[in-house]
Write a protein that holds these residues in place. Sequence first.
Motif, PDB file in Angstrom:
ATOM      1  N   TYR A  56       0.705  -1.213  -0.218  1.00 27.10           N
ATOM      2  CA  TYR A  56      -0.029   0.083   0.538  1.00 27.10           C
ATOM      3  C   TYR A  56       1.030   1.321  -0.157  1.00 27.10           C
ATOM      4  N   LEU A  57       0.054   2.276   0.015  1.00 29.84           N
ATOM      5  CA  LEU A  57       0.790   3.603  -0.250  1.00 29.84           C
ATOM      6  C   LEU A  57       0.423   4.843   0.474  1.00 29.84           C
ATOM      7  N   LYS A  58       1.084   5.748   0.480  1.00 29.21           N
ATOM      8  CA  LYS A  58       0.737   7.466   0.230  1.00 29.21           C
ATOM      9  C   LYS A  58       1.126   8.117   0.133  1.00 29.21           C
ATOM     10  N   THR A  59       0.734   9.155  -1.006  1.00 25.64           N
ATOM     11  CA  THR A  59       1.341  10.263  -1.432  1.00 25.64           C
ATOM     12  C   THR A  59       1.231  10.953  -0.313  1.00 25.64           C
ATOM     13  N   LEU A  60       2.158  10.841  -0.031  1.00 23.37           N
ATOM     14  CA  LEU A  60       2.667  12.459   0.972  1.00 23.37           C
ATOM     15  C   LEU A  60       2.968  14.001   0.568  1.00 23.37           C
ATOM     16  N   PHE A  61       3.754  14.457  -0.961  1.00 19.75           N
ATOM     17  CA  PHE A  61       3.446  15.383  -1.385  1.00 19.75           C
ATOM     18  C   PHE A  61       3.312  15.120  -2.769  1.00 19.75           C
ATOM     19  N   ALA A  62       2.949  16.618  -3.748  1.00 20.86           N
ATOM     20  CA  ALA A  62       3.184  16.198  -5.368  1.00 20.86           C
ATOM     21  C   ALA A  62       2.906  18.196  -5.589  1.00 20.86           C
ATOM     22  N   ASP A  63       4.203  17.818  -6.400  1.00 22.56           N
ATOM     23  CA  ASP A  63       4.225  19.786  -7.254  1.00 22.56           C
ATOM     24  C   ASP A  63       4.361  19.482  -8.404  1.00 22.56           C
ATOM     25  N   TYR A  64       3.137  19.762  -8.713  1.00 25.05           N
ATOM     26  CA  TYR A  64       3.004  19.266 -10.285  1.00 25.05           C
ATOM     27  C   TYR A  64       3.692  20.501 -10.610  1.00 25.05           C
TER      28      TYR A  64
END
Length: 189
Positions: A56-64
């Motif tokens: 399983y995963l968790k997206t902790l941060f994204a900057d497109y």
Amino acid sequence: MHNIEPYSGWLKHYDSANDPLSPFHGKEYNYNLYSETIYGYYIDPAWDNFGSETLYLKTLFADYDLGYVILEFIGEWNDAINNDIMNLKRNILDELQLEGINKYILIGENVLNFHGSDDSYYEEWLEDVEDGWIVGIGFRDFVVEEMTNYNVDGYINFGGSLDIQNWRTVKPLSLCQAIDSLVMKRLGM
């Protein structure tokens, strides 16, 4: 395993459920219901299922705009039986790539085992990042060793100055920029 939560200290900076570009946009979390399991052990409801039975995963941060994403994992990474890399590539990474992500930080402190297979999806992933990179931090030594046995280290950068143990003490964008700088030095750019 139900005690292991994805890092939540950056929720003020990013929440995948509120991100319209995230594969998990609109997901509602019931923190009172433990329904997902890995080998019969319940895991915290904050982890996201991407099609694997054991990872399983968790997206902790994204900057497109800058192309960064930070993904934290829990469980057993099993390419041999569950083809986890295929599920990850098709269900998450391909969607992120379409939104401009080409720099991936994978946090593997809670990856408890790795079972490899062929490296074709890793090769495809690296080709997709073009001017970007893929970095793994916090993976256990024996997991990195097993990934190395299957040549995954040819696609994911591990170890040395990249293995930042105190990643929780910095802001997510600062971590991304620090890793970017380290990768550029490693590549001699």
